[in-house]
Design a protein around this motif. Sequence first.
Motif, PDB file in Angstrom:
ATOM      1  N   SER A  11       0.741  -1.119  -0.397  1.00 24.62           N
ATOM      2  CA  SER A  11       0.067   0.383  -0.196  1.00 24.62           C
ATOM      3  C   SER A  11       1.182   0.984   0.075  1.00 24.62           C
ATOM      4  O   SER A  11       1.417   1.604   1.087  1.00 24.62           O
ATOM      5  CB  SER A  11      -0.921  -0.141   1.124  1.00 24.62           C
ATOM      6  N   TRP A  12       0.535   1.742  -0.395  1.00 21.71           N
ATOM      7  CA  TRP A  12       1.617   3.040  -0.963  1.00 21.71           C
ATOM      8  C   TRP A  12       1.250   4.581   0.009  1.00 21.71           C
ATOM      9  O   TRP A  12       0.033   4.229   0.427  1.00 21.71           O
ATOM     10  CB  TRP A  12       1.635   3.904  -1.951  1.00 21.71           C
ATOM     11  N   PRO A  13       1.870   4.734   0.697  1.00 20.88           N
ATOM     12  CA  PRO A  13       1.862   6.019   1.635  1.00 20.88           C
ATOM     13  C   PRO A  13       1.311   6.992   0.970  1.00 20.88           C
ATOM     14  O   PRO A  13       0.082   8.260   2.533  1.00 20.88           O
ATOM     15  CB  PRO A  13       3.092   6.198   1.902  1.00 20.88           C
ATOM     16  N   CYS A  14       0.758   7.371   0.329  1.00 18.85           N
ATOM     17  CA  CYS A  14       0.257   8.652  -0.091  1.00 18.85           C
ATOM     18  C   CYS A  14      -1.174   8.212  -1.464  1.00 18.85           C
ATOM     19  O   CYS A  14      -1.183   7.903  -2.114  1.00 18.85           O
ATOM     20  CB  CYS A  14       1.170   9.839  -0.773  1.00 18.85           C
ATOM     21  N   ASN A  15      -2.226   9.322  -1.004  1.00 15.41           N
ATOM     22  CA  ASN A  15      -2.989   9.101  -2.213  1.00 15.41           C
ATOM     23  C   ASN A  15      -2.842  10.361  -3.074  1.00 15.41           C
ATOM     24  O   ASN A  15      -2.169  10.559  -3.446  1.00 15.41           O
ATOM     25  CB  ASN A  15      -4.430   9.899  -1.003  1.00 15.41           C
ATOM     26  N   ALA A  16      -3.718  10.327  -4.764  1.00 20.76           N
ATOM     27  CA  ALA A  16      -3.438  10.705  -5.714  1.00 20.76           C
ATOM     28  C   ALA A  16      -3.511  12.632  -5.525  1.00 20.76           C
ATOM     29  O   ALA A  16      -2.418  12.411  -6.029  1.00 20.76           O
ATOM     30  CB  ALA A  16      -4.546  10.535  -6.978  1.00 20.76           C
ATOM     31  N   GLN A  17      -4.023  12.235  -4.430  1.00 20.94           N
ATOM     32  CA  GLN A  17      -3.230  14.358  -4.030  1.00 20.94           C
ATOM     33  C   GLN A  17      -2.043  14.194  -4.028  1.00 20.94           C
ATOM     34  O   GLN A  17      -2.091  15.319  -3.561  1.00 20.94           O
ATOM     35  CB  GLN A  17      -4.334  14.589  -3.728  1.00 20.94           C
ATOM     36  N   GLY A  18      -1.081  12.859  -2.899  1.00 21.23           N
ATOM     37  CA  GLY A  18      -0.192  13.426  -2.804  1.00 21.23           C
ATOM     38  C   GLY A  18      -0.215  14.107  -1.615  1.00 21.23           C
ATOM     39  O   GLY A  18       1.244  14.115  -0.658  1.00 21.23           O
ATOM     40  N   ASP A  19      -1.247  13.272  -0.440  1.00 19.28           N
ATOM     41  CA  ASP A  19      -1.527  13.870   1.065  1.00 19.28           C
ATOM     42  C   ASP A  19      -0.930  12.313   1.600  1.00 19.28           C
ATOM     43  O   ASP A  19      -1.514  10.948   0.991  1.00 19.28           O
ATOM     44  CB  ASP A  19      -3.105  14.057   0.979  1.00 19.28           C
ATOM     45  N   LEU A  20      -0.419  12.200   2.768  1.00 17.49           N
ATOM     46  CA  LEU A  20      -0.262  11.297   2.979  1.00 17.49           C
ATOM     47  C   LEU A  20      -0.809  10.454   4.366  1.00 17.49           C
ATOM     48  O   LEU A  20      -2.400  10.984   4.623  1.00 17.49           O
ATOM     49  CB  LEU A  20       1.059  11.633   4.204  1.00 17.49           C
ATOM     50  N   VAL A  21      -1.098   9.474   3.778  1.00 17.57           N
ATOM     51  CA  VAL A  21      -2.037   8.563   4.172  1.00 17.57           C
ATOM     52  C   VAL A  21      -2.053   7.417   5.354  1.00 17.57           C
ATOM     53  O   VAL A  21      -2.704   6.893   5.934  1.00 17.57           O
ATOM     54  CB  VAL A  21      -3.670   7.842   3.119  1.00 17.57           C
ATOM     55  N   ARG A  22      -0.512   6.949   5.234  1.00 17.26           N
ATOM     56  CA  ARG A  22      -0.351   6.071   6.167  1.00 17.26           C
ATOM     57  C   ARG A  22       0.524   6.049   6.077  1.00 17.26           C
ATOM     58  O   ARG A  22       1.887   5.667   5.788  1.00 17.26           O
ATOM     59  CB  ARG A  22      -0.377   4.829   5.139  1.00 17.26           C
ATOM     60  N   LEU A  23       0.866   5.776   7.548  1.00 16.16           N
ATOM     61  CA  LEU A  23       2.295   6.525   8.420  1.00 16.16           C
ATOM     62  C   LEU A  23       2.660   4.873   8.988  1.00 16.16           C
ATOM     63  O   LEU A  23       1.887   4.185   9.776  1.00 16.16           O
ATOM     64  CB  LEU A  23       2.134   7.396   9.846  1.00 16.16           C
ATOM     65  N   LYS A  24       3.457   3.841   8.437  1.00 17.46           N
ATOM     66  CA  LYS A  24       3.357   3.231   8.529  1.00 17.46           C
ATOM     67  C   LYS A  24       5.180   2.384   8.665  1.00 17.46           C
ATOM     68  O   LYS A  24       5.824   2.395   7.653  1.00 17.46           O
ATOM     69  CB  LYS A  24       2.856   1.430   7.352  1.00 17.46           C
ATOM     70  N   LEU A  25       5.406   2.435   9.951  1.00 20.29           N
ATOM     71  CA  LEU A  25       6.825   2.517  10.360  1.00 20.29           C
ATOM     72  C   LEU A  25       7.283   1.537  11.521  1.00 20.29           C
ATOM     73  O   LEU A  25       7.580   1.983  12.927  1.00 20.29           O
ATOM     74  CB  LEU A  25       7.416   3.597  10.007  1.00 20.29           C
ATOM     75  N   PRO A  26       7.001   0.671  12.194  1.00 22.19           N
ATOM     76  CA  PRO A  26       6.598  -0.094  12.821  1.00 22.19           C
ATOM     77  C   PRO A  26       7.966  -0.733  12.679  1.00 22.19           C
ATOM     78  O   PRO A  26       9.073  -1.245  11.723  1.00 22.19           O
ATOM     79  CB  PRO A  26       5.775  -1.807  12.665  1.00 22.19           C
ATOM     80  N   ARG A  27       8.673  -1.438  14.179  1.00 24.90           N
ATOM     81  CA  ARG A  27      10.092  -1.861  13.927  1.00 24.90           C
ATOM     82  C   ARG A  27      11.418  -0.871  12.987  1.00 24.90           C
ATOM     83  O   ARG A  27      12.298  -1.575  12.834  1.00 24.90           O
ATOM     84  CB  ARG A  27      10.108  -2.808  14.133  1.00 24.90           C
ATOM     85  N   ASN A  28      10.785   0.146  13.147  1.00 22.15           N
ATOM     86  CA  ASN A  28      12.564   0.953  12.475  1.00 22.15           C
ATOM     87  C   ASN A  28      13.181   1.785  13.559  1.00 22.15           C
ATOM     88  O   ASN A  28      13.426   2.755  12.674  1.00 22.15           O
ATOM     89  CB  ASN A  28      11.628   2.066  12.047  1.00 22.15           C
ATOM     90  N   ASN A  29      13.693   1.724  14.803  1.00 24.95           N
ATOM     91  CA  ASN A  29      13.845   1.797  15.731  1.00 24.95           C
ATOM     92  C   ASN A  29      14.239   3.710  15.914  1.00 24.95           C
ATOM     93  O   ASN A  29      15.194   4.348  15.955  1.00 24.95           O
ATOM     94  CB  ASN A  29      15.656   1.569  15.297  1.00 24.95           C
ATOM     95  N   LEU A  30      12.802   3.910  15.658  1.00 24.77           N
ATOM     96  CA  LEU A  30      12.629   5.590  15.741  1.00 24.77           C
ATOM     97  C   LEU A  30      12.533   6.033  17.856  1.00 24.77           C
ATOM     98  O   LEU A  30      12.375   4.879  18.134  1.00 24.77           O
ATOM     99  CB  LEU A  30      11.185   6.064  15.345  1.00 24.77           C
ATOM    100  N   ILE A  31      13.376   7.279  17.709  1.00 22.75           N
ATOM    101  CA  ILE A  31      13.716   7.383  18.771  1.00 22.75           C
ATOM    102  C   ILE A  31      12.896   8.765  19.248  1.00 22.75           C
ATOM    103  O   ILE A  31      13.211   9.513  18.342  1.00 22.75           O
ATOM    104  CB  ILE A  31      14.327   7.586  19.198  1.00 22.75           C
TER     105      ILE A  31
END
Length: 170
Positions: A11-31
């Motif tokens: 699933s792409w993170p953006c819609n056709a208008q270029g808006d972010l619809v999915r913020l999927k960053l599990p287990r990415n060592n984000l702090i």
Amino acid sequence: DECLWYSDHHSWPCNAQGDLVRLKLPRNNLIGQLPEELGLLSSLEEIHLGGNDLVGSIPESLGQLKKLETLDLSWSDIDGVIPPSLGQATSLRRIHFVGSASLQGSVPPELGQLLHLHDLLLARTDLTGAVPDAVCSLDLQEVWANCDELACPCCNYCCYNESIETCRYV
């Protein structure tokens, strides 16, 4: 450009208008902390940030996300309370906070306004009190909690004590 960020290719993170619809960053060592500015991403439908080293509280601004369907902050170090403002994110179908052991306080009755909610996963948190009747009266499919700390008449999966081996369907 956030539309070029990591994606699971299903699933792409953006819609056709270029808006972010999915913020999927599990287990990415984000702090760090979740910024209040997340609430400005009005097209967001999914937030999957579980398994990261996230600290601090859940931003109140997430309640402004009227299209948000999934909020998954499982297995993080999020603390504080579940903000009552989440009850304003009326498209929410899934709230997953499993393993966010520092999340405390009670389940806000405002979550009873989430008429589309079907998953409320709160096991392995430090929540206490009772799941409000307004929440239990929803058409919930999965409700998980620490049933020795959080009275949960609508739970279908309960954990007891601190060991994962003590979790079971009821």
